[in-house]
Design a protein around this motif. Structure first.
Motif, short mmCIF file in Angstrom:
data_model
loop_
_atom_site.label_atom_id
_atom_site.label_comp_id
_atom_site.label_asym_id
_atom_site.label_seq_id
_atom_site.Cartn_x
_atom_site.Cartn_y
_atom_site.Cartn_z
N ILE A 31 0.85 -1.19 0.03
CA ILE A 31 -0.11 0.07 0.14
C ILE A 31 0.76 1.30 -0.03
CG2 ILE A 31 -1.89 1.30 1.28
CD1 ILE A 31 -2.77 -1.29 2.50
N ASN A 32 0.73 2.13 -1.02
CA ASN A 32 1.49 3.39 -0.91
C ASN A 32 0.77 4.42 0.10
OD1 ASN A 32 3.02 2.17 -2.68
ND2 ASN A 32 3.11 3.77 -4.22
N THR A 33 0.41 5.50 -0.62
CA THR A 33 0.00 6.74 0.52
C THR A 33 -1.64 6.37 0.87
OG1 THR A 33 1.21 8.23 -0.63
CG2 THR A 33 -0.56 9.21 0.83
N ALA A 49 -5.53 14.60 5.98
CA ALA A 49 -4.12 14.40 6.38
C ALA A 49 -3.91 13.04 5.43
CB ALA A 49 -4.06 14.02 7.51
N ASN A 50 -2.59 12.91 5.05
CA ASN A 50 -2.20 11.71 4.43
C ASN A 50 -0.75 11.21 4.89
OD1 ASN A 50 -0.33 13.14 2.84
ND2 ASN A 50 -1.88 13.03 0.93
N ILE A 51 -0.42 10.02 4.79
CA ILE A 51 0.87 9.32 5.18
C ILE A 51 1.45 8.33 4.37
CG2 ILE A 51 -0.47 7.71 6.66
CD1 ILE A 51 1.91 7.93 8.90
N THR A 52 2.74 8.62 3.82
CA THR A 52 3.26 7.76 3.04
C THR A 52 3.56 6.57 3.74
OG1 THR A 52 5.49 8.36 3.43
CG2 THR A 52 4.23 9.64 1.60
N THR A 57 4.12 12.72 6.64
CA THR A 57 2.77 12.99 6.68
C THR A 57 2.53 14.48 6.26
OG1 THR A 57 3.27 14.10 9.12
CG2 THR A 57 2.68 11.84 8.82
N ASN A 58 1.32 14.73 5.70
CA ASN A 58 0.88 16.03 5.38
C ASN A 58 -0.57 16.40 5.94
OD1 ASN A 58 0.86 18.28 3.16
ND2 ASN A 58 -0.65 17.11 2.06
#
Length: 121
Positions: A31-33, A49-52, A57-58
């Motif tokens: 699984i990527n982001t 928000a997202n996480i790699t 994180t963003n």
């Protein structure tokens, strides 16, 4: 395909906290982001928000300092800890996986069914 199941939404008072979880299932080998989006009626879905895969994180400016995204790669699960909740955080929250390898093939842009978060006194 990637199946995403969210949990943890509900009703909370302003200033309260909630923790959302999203578990991915299927014959997943990568699984990527992973991320969380939210949507209110009449508005476009927006990134929260997202996480790699390696933990970068963003966050949307509106949630920085209040929300924390994390993931457990072994469990294929992403979490969203939401603190100091405000009425304007009220929305349906959706889990997203941008890319994943399932059964040897890439799958793109998978979404969960959504979970309602309501912040109200």
């Amino acid at each position: 395909q990637v199946q995403l199941v969210e949990s943890g939404g509900g009703l909370v008072q302003p200033g309260g906290s909630l923790r959302l979880s999203c578990a991915a299932s299927g014959s997943i080998s990568r699984i990527n982001t992973m991320g969380w989006y939210r949507q209110v009626p009449g508005k476009q879905r927006e990134l929260v928000a997202n996480i790699t895969t390696d933990g970068r994180t963003n966050y949307a400016d509106s949630v920085k300092g209040r929300f924390t995204i994390s993931r457990d790669n072994a469990k294929a699960t992403v979490y969203l800890q939401m603190n100091s909740l405000k009425p304007e955080d009220t929305a349906v929250y959706y889990c997203n996986v941008d890319r994943a390898i399932v059964g040897g093939a890439w799958w793109y842009d998978s979404w969960g069914q959504g979970t309602q978060v309501t912040v109200s006194s």
